[in-house]
Design a protein around this motif. Sequence first.
Motif, PDB file in Angstrom:
ATOM      1  N   THR A 122       0.833  -1.206   0.000  1.00  0.00           N
ATOM      2  CA  THR A 122       0.000   0.000   0.000  1.00  0.00           C
ATOM      3  C   THR A 122       0.861   1.247   0.000  1.00  0.00           C
ATOM      4  N   ALA A 140      -2.523   5.878   3.388  1.00  0.00           N
ATOM      5  CA  ALA A 140      -1.914   4.606   2.975  1.00  0.00           C
ATOM      6  C   ALA A 140      -1.072   4.011   4.100  1.00  0.00           C
ATOM      7  N   VAL A 166      -3.391   2.431   6.599  1.00  0.00           N
ATOM      8  CA  VAL A 166      -3.972   1.171   6.137  1.00  0.00           C
ATOM      9  C   VAL A 166      -2.945   0.042   6.191  1.00  0.00           C
ATOM     10  N   ASP A 167      -1.690   0.326   5.822  1.00  0.00           N
ATOM     11  CA  ASP A 167      -0.655  -0.706   5.907  1.00  0.00           C
ATOM     12  C   ASP A 167      -0.478  -1.205   7.339  1.00  0.00           C
ATOM     13  N   ARG A 175      -8.746  -2.786   4.594  1.00  0.00           N
ATOM     14  CA  ARG A 175      -8.630  -2.080   3.320  1.00  0.00           C
ATOM     15  C   ARG A 175      -9.985  -1.762   2.695  1.00  0.00           C
ATOM     16  N   ASN A 208     -11.809   1.042   4.561  1.00  0.00           N
ATOM     17  CA  ASN A 208     -11.171   2.321   4.276  1.00  0.00           C
ATOM     18  C   ASN A 208     -11.430   2.781   2.842  1.00  0.00           C
ATOM     19  N   ILE A 225      -5.526   2.743  -1.912  1.00  0.00           N
ATOM     20  CA  ILE A 225      -6.013   1.584  -1.153  1.00  0.00           C
ATOM     21  C   ILE A 225      -6.517   0.505  -2.102  1.00  0.00           C
ATOM     22  N   THR A 281      -4.242  -2.348  -3.859  1.00  0.00           N
ATOM     23  CA  THR A 281      -3.652  -3.423  -3.053  1.00  0.00           C
ATOM     24  C   THR A 281      -4.620  -4.588  -2.878  1.00  0.00           C
ATOM     25  N   ILE A 282      -5.878  -4.405  -3.220  1.00  0.00           N
ATOM     26  CA  ILE A 282      -6.883  -5.453  -3.001  1.00  0.00           C
ATOM     27  C   ILE A 282      -6.801  -6.553  -4.059  1.00  0.00           C
TER      28      ILE A 282
END
Length: 416
Positions: free
Chosen positions: A134, A289, A292-293, A298, A301, A342, A345-346
């Motif tokens: 992220t 970011a 979130v990391d 995720r 957010n 975000i 990264t999913i």
Amino acid sequence: MQSAVRKAALRFVPLLTIAYLFNYLDRTSLGFAALTMNKQLGLSPGQFGLAAGIFFAGYCTFEIPSNLMLYRVGARRWLARIMISWGIVSAATAFVVGPNSFYALRFLLGIAEAGFFPGVTFFLAAWFPTQFRTRMLAWFLVGIPLSSLIGGPICGLLLQLDGIWGIAGWQWLFIGVSLPCIPLGVLTLRWLDDRPENANWLSHEERDALDAVLAAEVRERPPASWLAALMDTRVLILGAIQFGFTLASYGIGIWLPLILKEYHLSNMAIGWMSAIPYLFASVGMILWARYVDRNGRRIVNLAIACLLGGAGLVAPIVSGSLALAVIGFSVALVGVTAARAIFWTIPTRFLTGVAAAGGLAFINSIGTVGGFAGPSMMGWLKEFSGSYIVGLTAMAAILIAAMVASMSLKLVMTKE
């Protein structure tokens, strides 16, 4: 492993961020060129919006083939090719003479750029383990708000070159923001390595440690075919979400200079004023970011970021104040840019190998249709209503729908 990640980040991310800054600048600079180009070429708001959007027709058509070619020949060669070709085509836009030539070059530019963003996403996933991804994506994606933070004033200055050597200011603008992409492409060819095992600037211990972590992640996510990835429900929902925030990103980015023109500002003042929302967007995206990391969640957010994007557009919709409008656009762009960081990264949590190459390109091609719809929708609704309010309202509603889609994604993901 930490030292290998640190070296890779310092080697790759600044170069790719600068490249993405120019990648996005050759799109958003269109809004500044329109300040004088539209009148000189006789373009209506609808024609300008269509030209801004038709770029994405070429982009989406060639997105999947481009990323599959990247998988075949390697990210280093293919990303370099993309940068060089987009620099040449974008600079040629300085020589358009009317709507038809404008449409044609915008379509060709979309073909030239196709595959760049998902290609970089694929490349970063091949180098950085999940717990760093992220932040790496956020530092790469900061090129988007930086392109307007830095590009706004630069575009304003380039417009002041009007008449030098018989070249109009808007033509200088296209030349100035496009030609640097060619040496950036050459540098990419020399500086990138496709995988850690190719990197002779890492020690044997660093290569082995990083390869071991990345290989373990791949074993947890068995590879699938790229066709299977295209039929994955999660991929389709992700494409719909990206459509929403991409529509808003380009709808705001390309039309913001013209919206600010409604407040009777000079071209130079518009350049500086339009940079303010992107300053906040740059800082907000990096901080979000990092959060979130460290904390995960995720999808939640992502939904909050889309909601914030829609809520921020309320101020310019209901207020006639320049200050409140700039505040609202700042809030909206924090949400939109954070959502992008975000979001990407999913899919790499469940897509690997050729499925990642095809799946990421497919998600981006669906989502990038929003890049066509946003500018075009704003142009058509401006012509229809005589105001930007209807278009801004439609963008806010679409961002709220993206928030709802984000929450629905949680129901089909096996794990957050």
